[in-house]
Write an enzyme that holds these catalytic residues in place. Structure first.
Site, PDB file in Angstrom:
ATOM      1  N   MET A  81       0.815  -1.216   0.000  1.00 56.95           N
ATOM      2  CA  MET A  81       0.000   0.000   0.000  1.00 56.95           C
ATOM      3  C   MET A  81       0.855   1.274   0.000  1.00 56.95           C
ATOM      4  SD  MET A  81      -3.008  -1.042   2.732  1.00 56.95           S
ATOM      5  CE  MET A  81      -4.014   0.404   2.383  1.00 56.95           C
ATOM      6  N   HIS A  82       0.205   2.380  -0.329  1.00 58.28           N
ATOM      7  CA  HIS A  82       0.691   3.746  -0.106  1.00 58.28           C
ATOM      8  C   HIS A  82       1.798   4.217  -1.048  1.00 58.28           C
ATOM      9  CE1 HIS A  82      -1.542   3.208   3.579  1.00 58.28           C
ATOM     10  NE2 HIS A  82      -0.628   2.450   4.132  1.00 58.28           N
ATOM     11  N   ASP A 240      -2.699  -4.983  -0.167  1.00 56.10           N
ATOM     12  CA  ASP A 240      -2.227  -6.255   0.398  1.00 56.10           C
ATOM     13  C   ASP A 240      -2.989  -6.652   1.650  1.00 56.10           C
ATOM     14  OD1 ASP A 240      -1.086  -4.259   1.986  1.00 56.10           O
ATOM     15  OD2 ASP A 240       0.972  -4.961   1.738  1.00 56.10           O
TER      16      ASP A 240
END
Length: 502
Positions: A81-82, A240
């Site tokens: 992520m991110h 995820d």
């Protein structure tokens, strides 16, 4: 027999999993790639590495597959992520991706609070402004690399970039977009208000779809390179942690997951978008349509154990390192560890704090340190469980996946520290299975994600808390929580002495 592929784009490697319609794992290929850490707190990767390694993994998988290639009907994705990937108008990558564990953006988080206000940010995004999120990274590039920022036509998240390179189509989906700090989580749309307030053009945000939605098929070029059929359907996939939840059956109220990878998370299913945790834990859209999950994060969970092994037992396996773990008593003979190697997220949004061993004496052996690392990681995860319980959630059963589910002693430690039953799954592949389930559901193999999960997931063993162990760990946990408070100012003072160049 029909098949689907789940691709999990992790921080250190991509895992490609082939599953059949009975939920059996037929082939698994993993390809690793490096981190780029040019300065303390920086963490980047070359997005082209993700694509090259995924194609290589798919090539290898297809070579091992002995069925008709058209039987592989769909592909879906799970991803770290991110992370921030910037593309120009011709969809060329403008710089290395800045990853979730990059902590350079403390200044930008302060700017976000000053511009938006903490309450309004929580109202819209349901999350705090933390260094790991995508918006602070965008603002860092805007401030320090303005030429690149001006050339940006679209930003993408890691697995979305990989999917784009396999389909030539640009999308994101809600579970990953929720981790950007630009999504209105409740309304499931990019926030025009936030974009205007921070000076981000709304048009650089990619179109949003559901996680199970078919976004196209693979390109001719990818079909040629991998050997897959040109007709292979591609589904959006999920973050995820959302895919880890799907791949572990966290699809209804009361279900909780503990996942220990590079980072560690405690994740709990939410039916509603209205529960208020005051930003103490993350609140994200699920990969299941119109559902949510709350999540606490330990930034350096499995990473703490990997660091210890690489530093003090480089040539040993994890199995060898943990072989005598059960022989060490609770409390590691008076040794405590805090896993703040790269800062912390839950319950302390602190990029400067660093880890500690407390109580070292000359009688301690290496295995004592190993036990203290394991217990410290688990104490940190327990802080998230404590927040959930304080906010009215009942957590009495937890599914454990990842590195922490590979050792019986560690699973019992989790049961005793969390004071909950721990369930180990029969086949634990986590996010990659979740991605495969999204593809199977998208291919209409099942009427619901729950029906698919019932076939793809089964439990193997349950670990029950031992009351006397629970009592001892509660005493140790109280001491553990004091370490952060008592070392915070020390770590702030030490910051200027840390090595800048990697």
């Amino acid at each position: 027999m029909n098949y689907v592929i789940g691709i999990d784009l992790g921080t250190s490697a991509v895992k490609v999993l082939l599953m059949n319609e009975h939920g059996e794992v037929c082939h698994e290929i993993t390809k690793s790639y490096p981190l780029i850490q040019e300065q303390s707190g920086y963490s980047e990767q070359d997005p082209n590495e993700w694509v090259e390694k995924t194609i290589a993994a798919l090539q290898e998988l297809v070579e091992q597959f002995d069925g008709e290639i058209e039987q592989i009907q769909g592909i879906s994705y799970s991803g770290q992520m991110h992370g921030l990937v910037l593309l120009d108008e011709e969809y060329n990558v403008l710089r290395n991706a800045i990853l979730w564990n990059d902590t350079r953006t403390t200044e930008q988080c302060k700017q976000i609070y000053k511009t938006i206000g903490e309450k309004r940010l929580l109202d819209i995004t349901k999350n705090q402004a933390l260094e790991g999120f995508t918006l602070p990274k965008l603002l860092w590039v805007k401030q320090y690399e303005p030429e690149r920022f001006e050339k940006t036509a679209v930003f993408m998240l890691p697995k979305d970039y990989l999917r784009f390179k396999m389909t030539s189509l640009i999308h994101s989906e809600y579970s990953d977009a929720a981790g950007t700090l630009l999504l209105n989580v409740g309304e499931k749309k990019w926030s025009e208000e936030l974009c205007q307030l921070v000076g981000i053009d709304r048009n650089i945000c990619p179109p949003l779809v559901e996680s199970h939605e078919c976004v196209g098929t693979i390109t001719e070029d990818i079909a040629v390179q991998t050997g897959l059929a040109r007709s292979t359907k591609v589904f959006a996939g999920g973050a995820d942690n959302a895919c880890g939840a799907i791949g572990s059956g966290i699809l209804s109220d009361g279900k909780t997951l503990c996942s220990i990878g590079t980072s560690g998370v405690v994740l709990s299913y939410e039916e509603r978008k209205t529960r208020d945790f005051q930003g103490k834990v993350h609140y994200f859209n699920h990969g299941k349509e119109n559902a949510f999950y709350t999540m606490g994060v330990t930034l350096a969970a499995g990473h703490s154990l990997s660091w210890f092994k690489d530093t003090f037992a480089k040539d040993e396996s994890f199995e060898s390192l943990l072989a005598c773990l059960h022989e060490v008593p609770i409390g590691a003979n008076g040794l405590l560890f805090t896993p703040y190697l790269v800062g912390e997220r839950t319950p302390y949004a602190d990029a400067n704090i660093r880890g500690s061993f407390i109580g070292i004496d000359s009688s301690h052996k290496r295995i004592d340190f190993v036990r203290s690392v394991i217990e410290g990681i688990t104490f940190s995860l327990h802080e998230s469980i404590e927040i959930f319980r304080e906010n009215g959630k009942t957590i009495d059963t937890i599914i454990s996946i990842g590195g922490g589910a590979k050792n019986d002693t560690w699973l019992q430690i989790q049961a005793d520290i969390f004071n909950a039953k721990i369930i180990k799954l029969s086949s634990e592949q986590g996010p990659a299975v979740g991605a495969a389930i999204l593809a199977a559901y998208g291919c209409n193999w099942f009427e619901s994600l729950e029906d698919c999960a019932d076939v793809f997931i089964s439990s193997a063993k349950t670990y029950t808390p031992v009351p006397e162990n629970v009592e001892v760990y509660q005493q140790l946990y109280h001491l553990y929580k004091n370490v952060y408070v008592q070392t915070k100012s020390l770590n702030e003072g030490l910051q200027k002495f840390r090595k800048i160049e990697s």
